[in-house]
Design a protein around this motif. Structure first.
Motif, PDB file in Angstrom:
ATOM      1  N   PHE A  86       0.872  -1.172   0.000  1.00 58.95           N
ATOM      2  CA  PHE A  86       0.000   0.000   0.000  1.00 58.95           C
ATOM      3  C   PHE A  86       0.902   1.213   0.000  1.00 58.95           C
ATOM      4  CE2 PHE A  86      -2.421   3.401   2.057  1.00 58.95           C
ATOM      5  CZ  PHE A  86      -3.642   3.327   1.395  1.00 58.95           C
ATOM      6  N   PHE A  87       0.583   2.187  -0.856  1.00 62.13           N
ATOM      7  CA  PHE A  87       1.445   3.357  -1.035  1.00 62.13           C
ATOM      8  C   PHE A  87       0.785   4.596  -0.433  1.00 62.13           C
ATOM      9  CE2 PHE A  87       1.982   0.364  -4.486  1.00 62.13           C
ATOM     10  CZ  PHE A  87       3.350   0.164  -4.526  1.00 62.13           C
ATOM     11  N   TYR A  88       1.479   5.240   0.494  1.00 63.36           N
ATOM     12  CA  TYR A  88       0.983   6.485   1.068  1.00 63.36           C
ATOM     13  C   TYR A  88       1.385   7.659   0.165  1.00 63.36           C
ATOM     14  CZ  TYR A  88      -0.564   4.446   5.474  1.00 63.36           C
ATOM     15  OH  TYR A  88      -1.237   3.730   6.432  1.00 63.36           O
ATOM     16  N   VAL A  89       0.413   8.518  -0.117  1.00 66.35           N
ATOM     17  CA  VAL A  89       0.632   9.643  -1.022  1.00 66.35           C
ATOM     18  C   VAL A  89       0.352  10.944  -0.277  1.00 66.35           C
ATOM     19  CG1 VAL A  89      -0.068  10.727  -3.188  1.00 66.35           C
ATOM     20  CG2 VAL A  89      -0.118   8.225  -2.966  1.00 66.35           C
ATOM     21  N   GLY A  90       1.265  11.921  -0.417  1.00 65.15           N
ATOM     22  CA  GLY A  90       1.071  13.214   0.228  1.00 65.15           C
ATOM     23  C   GLY A  90       0.005  14.035  -0.463  1.00 65.15           C
ATOM     24  N   ALA A  91      -0.568  14.990   0.248  1.00 69.29           N
ATOM     25  CA  ALA A  91      -1.585  15.875  -0.327  1.00 69.29           C
ATOM     26  C   ALA A  91      -0.976  16.685  -1.458  1.00 69.29           C
ATOM     27  CB  ALA A  91      -2.156  16.800   0.739  1.00 69.29           C
ATOM     28  N   PRO A  92      -1.768  17.010  -2.482  1.00 69.70           N
ATOM     29  CA  PRO A  92      -1.228  17.767  -3.616  1.00 69.70           C
ATOM     30  C   PRO A  92      -0.907  19.204  -3.247  1.00 69.70           C
ATOM     31  CG  PRO A  92      -3.607  17.619  -3.797  1.00 69.70           C
ATOM     32  CD  PRO A  92      -3.213  16.752  -2.626  1.00 69.70           C
ATOM     33  N   PHE A  93       0.023  19.786  -3.989  1.00 69.27           N
ATOM     34  CA  PHE A  93       0.334  21.206  -3.845  1.00 69.27           C
ATOM     35  C   PHE A  93       0.097  21.872  -5.183  1.00 69.27           C
ATOM     36  CE2 PHE A  93       3.435  24.625  -4.615  1.00 69.27           C
ATOM     37  CZ  PHE A  93       3.016  25.520  -3.636  1.00 69.27           C
ATOM     38  N   LYS A  94      -0.685  22.948  -5.194  1.00 69.61           N
ATOM     39  CA  LYS A  94      -0.986  23.655  -6.427  1.00 69.61           C
ATOM     40  C   LYS A  94      -0.252  25.000  -6.415  1.00 69.61           C
ATOM     41  CE  LYS A  94      -5.416  23.966  -5.932  1.00 69.61           C
ATOM     42  NZ  LYS A  94      -5.408  23.675  -4.498  1.00 69.61           N
ATOM     43  N   SER A  95       0.481  25.275  -7.493  1.00 73.52           N
ATOM     44  CA  SER A  95       1.237  26.522  -7.544  1.00 73.52           C
ATOM     45  C   SER A  95       0.604  27.566  -8.445  1.00 73.52           C
ATOM     46  CB  SER A  95       2.670  26.249  -8.010  1.00 73.52           C
ATOM     47  OG  SER A  95       2.675  25.669  -9.305  1.00 73.52           O
ATOM     48  N   SER A  96      -0.167  27.123  -9.471  1.00 73.09           N
ATOM     49  CA  SER A  96      -0.757  28.107 -10.374  1.00 73.09           C
ATOM     50  C   SER A  96      -1.925  27.514 -11.144  1.00 73.09           C
ATOM     51  CB  SER A  96       0.288  28.627 -11.369  1.00 73.09           C
ATOM     52  OG  SER A  96       0.703  27.593 -12.251  1.00 73.09           O
ATOM     53  N   LEU A  97      -2.767  28.414 -11.643  1.00 71.28           N
ATOM     54  CA  LEU A  97      -3.904  28.057 -12.489  1.00 71.28           C
ATOM     55  C   LEU A  97      -3.970  29.063 -13.619  1.00 71.28           C
ATOM     56  CD1 LEU A  97      -7.496  27.153 -11.310  1.00 71.28           C
ATOM     57  CD2 LEU A  97      -7.167  28.965 -12.972  1.00 71.28           C
ATOM     58  N   SER A  98      -4.153  28.576 -14.847  1.00 70.22           N
ATOM     59  CA  SER A  98      -4.183  29.480 -16.000  1.00 70.22           C
ATOM     60  C   SER A  98      -5.116  28.922 -17.074  1.00 70.22           C
ATOM     61  CB  SER A  98      -2.784  29.637 -16.579  1.00 70.22           C
ATOM     62  OG  SER A  98      -2.794  30.473 -17.713  1.00 70.22           O
ATOM     63  N   PRO A  99      -6.024  29.752 -17.613  1.00 69.96           N
ATOM     64  CA  PRO A  99      -6.317  31.126 -17.200  1.00 69.96           C
ATOM     65  C   PRO A  99      -7.079  31.147 -15.885  1.00 69.96           C
ATOM     66  CG  PRO A  99      -7.884  30.420 -18.850  1.00 69.96           C
ATOM     67  CD  PRO A  99      -6.878  29.319 -18.733  1.00 69.96           C
ATOM     68  N   THR A 100      -7.196  32.314 -15.287  1.00 69.31           N
ATOM     69  CA  THR A 100      -7.841  32.434 -13.983  1.00 69.31           C
ATOM     70  C   THR A 100      -9.277  32.943 -14.070  1.00 69.31           C
ATOM     71  OG1 THR A 100      -6.925  34.653 -13.721  1.00 69.31           O
ATOM     72  CG2 THR A 100      -5.650  32.813 -12.802  1.00 69.31           C
ATOM     73  N   SER A 101      -9.781  33.141 -15.298  1.00 70.67           N
ATOM     74  CA  SER A 101     -11.153  33.621 -15.444  1.00 70.67           C
ATOM     75  C   SER A 101     -11.722  33.156 -16.771  1.00 70.67           C
ATOM     76  CB  SER A 101     -11.214  35.146 -15.355  1.00 70.67           C
ATOM     77  OG  SER A 101     -10.469  35.746 -16.407  1.00 70.67           O
ATOM     78  N   GLY A 102     -13.042  33.210 -16.883  1.00 70.81           N
ATOM     79  CA  GLY A 102     -13.709  32.827 -18.122  1.00 70.81           C
ATOM     80  C   GLY A 102     -15.207  32.988 -17.996  1.00 70.81           C
ATOM     81  N   THR A 103     -15.912  32.713 -19.085  1.00 69.10           N
ATOM     82  CA  THR A 103     -17.349  32.898 -19.140  1.00 69.10           C
ATOM     83  C   THR A 103     -18.102  32.050 -18.128  1.00 69.10           C
ATOM     84  OG1 THR A 103     -19.285  32.588 -20.548  1.00 69.10           O
ATOM     85  CG2 THR A 103     -17.397  31.185 -20.988  1.00 69.10           C
ATOM     86  N   SER A 104     -19.228  32.569 -17.667  1.00 68.99           N
ATOM     87  CA  SER A 104     -20.053  31.834 -16.704  1.00 68.99           C
ATOM     88  C   SER A 104     -20.631  30.558 -17.304  1.00 68.99           C
ATOM     89  CB  SER A 104     -21.194  32.725 -16.207  1.00 68.99           C
ATOM     90  OG  SER A 104     -20.700  33.812 -15.466  1.00 68.99           O
ATOM     91  N   ALA A 105     -20.643  30.472 -18.625  1.00 71.44           N
ATOM     92  CA  ALA A 105     -21.138  29.256 -19.285  1.00 71.44           C
ATOM     93  C   ALA A 105     -20.148  28.105 -19.166  1.00 71.44           C
ATOM     94  CB  ALA A 105     -21.428  29.540 -20.749  1.00 71.44           C
ATOM     95  N   GLY A 106     -18.908  28.400 -18.765  1.00 71.76           N
ATOM     96  CA  GLY A 106     -17.896  27.356 -18.661  1.00 71.76           C
ATOM     97  C   GLY A 106     -17.450  26.877 -20.024  1.00 71.76           C
ATOM     98  N   GLY A 107     -16.769  25.730 -20.044  1.00 73.49           N
ATOM     99  CA  GLY A 107     -16.354  25.117 -21.300  1.00 73.49           C
ATOM    100  C   GLY A 107     -14.925  25.356 -21.701  1.00 73.49           C
ATOM    101  N   ASN A 108     -14.248  26.321 -21.084  1.00 81.00           N
ATOM    102  CA  ASN A 108     -12.846  26.541 -21.431  1.00 81.00           C
ATOM    103  C   ASN A 108     -11.946  25.653 -20.570  1.00 81.00           C
ATOM    104  OD1 ASN A 108     -13.842  28.404 -19.414  1.00 81.00           O
ATOM    105  ND2 ASN A 108     -11.743  29.185 -19.286  1.00 81.00           N
ATOM    106  N   THR A 109     -10.760  25.387 -21.077  1.00 82.87           N
ATOM    107  CA  THR A 109      -9.826  24.483 -20.393  1.00 82.87           C
ATOM    108  C   THR A 109      -8.803  25.272 -19.599  1.00 82.87           C
ATOM    109  OG1 THR A 109     -10.070  22.794 -22.113  1.00 82.87           O
ATOM    110  CG2 THR A 109      -8.116  22.662 -20.723  1.00 82.87           C
ATOM    111  N   VAL A 110      -8.597  24.875 -18.348  1.00 79.31           N
ATOM    112  CA  VAL A 110      -7.580  25.508 -17.516  1.00 79.31           C
ATOM    113  C   VAL A 110      -6.477  24.495 -17.219  1.00 79.31           C
ATOM    114  CG1 VAL A 110      -9.228  27.085 -16.439  1.00 79.31           C
ATOM    115  CG2 VAL A 110      -8.721  24.900 -15.346  1.00 79.31           C
TER     116      VAL A 110
END
Length: 248
Positions: free
Chosen positions: A74-98
């Protein structure tokens, strides 16, 4: 003796299913040297248990009145760390890829944008992509990533509605340009471009309902005024008229 899943958070709490033979009367399940909790003998071939906290790779064993099984990994895995997200905004309809960058992302199973979750595409341990779901309302939401190691948040994504134009003041000016024009409308605080007759104009965002722009040079006559943000473009057809100067 398979175990599923065979990995989980270093903080423990992962429910695993162990299959094998002669599991009736299971009295204990151990992860390394630590006992599991909530051990349930489902059938002679199946046991469930909740992993304790740990790290690295450990052997999992099952104990019955007949003895203790061979260990499975059994493999213990540490919690993820997120450094950035891009793009940071988009239409309320969604559908774009980040794209989300960080570490420990190879086991990502879910990305949540506020209350809405989607299944990501794992590119590598340091990068995943996700298609943004539709947002309930315009505005920022927290973004969290769930992996075998747990859930981590701390990033933000902003849903944006497409702009509208309700008026311009003044509505005319010289062909040489340089006229300061106030544009009013809605959802203008994320404006990223203003054009007069297709020519890009310098502008300043005043607030969500007001943008100030300076007309570029143009030819005499009425031209369309457009205003864009990441969610879309608004066009006010023939809203500004270039006026030619006098000639003698």
């Amino acid at each position: 003796m398979p175990i599923s899943p065979n990995q989980g958070s270093t903080g423990g709490g992962t429910t695993v299913t162990i299959t094998g033979t002669n599991l009736t009367g299971t009295t204990a399940v151990t992860f390394g040297s630590k006992p599991a909790t909530a051990v349930t003998n489902v059938s002679p071939t199946e046991v469930t248990a909740v992993s304790p906290s740990g790290s690295g790779t450990v052997g999992v064993t099952v104990t019955t009145p007949g003895g203790t099984s061979n260990p499975v990994s059994f493999f213990y895995v540490g919690a993820p760390f997120k450094s950035s997200l891009s793009p940071t905004s988009g239409t309320s309809a969604g559908g774009n890829t980040v794209t989300i960058a960080g570490t420990g992302l190879s086991t990502a199973t879910s990305v949540s944008f506020g209350a809405n979750a989607v299944t990501p595409t794992v590119v590598s341990d340091s990068q995943i992509t996700a298609v943004v779901p539709a947002g309930a309302t315009a505005g920022p939401v927290s973004v969290s990533v769930t992996t075998a190691g747990g859930t981590n948040n701390g990033l933000s994504y902003t849903y944006i509605d497409a702009p509208t134009i309700t008026g311009l003041t003044p509505t005319s000016g010289p062909t040489s340009g340089g006229t300061a024009v106030t544009i009013t409308g809605t959802n203008l605080d994320s404006t990223n471009q203003v054009t007069f007759g297709g020519t890009v104009a310098p502008f300043s965002v005043i607030n969500a309902t007001t943008v100030s722009a300076v007309t570029p040079p143009g030819t005499a006559g009425a031209v369309d005024v457009t205003l864009s943000n990441p969610a879309g473009t608004a066009t006010d057809a023939g809203a500004f008229t270039y006026v030619a100067g006098p000639g003698i």
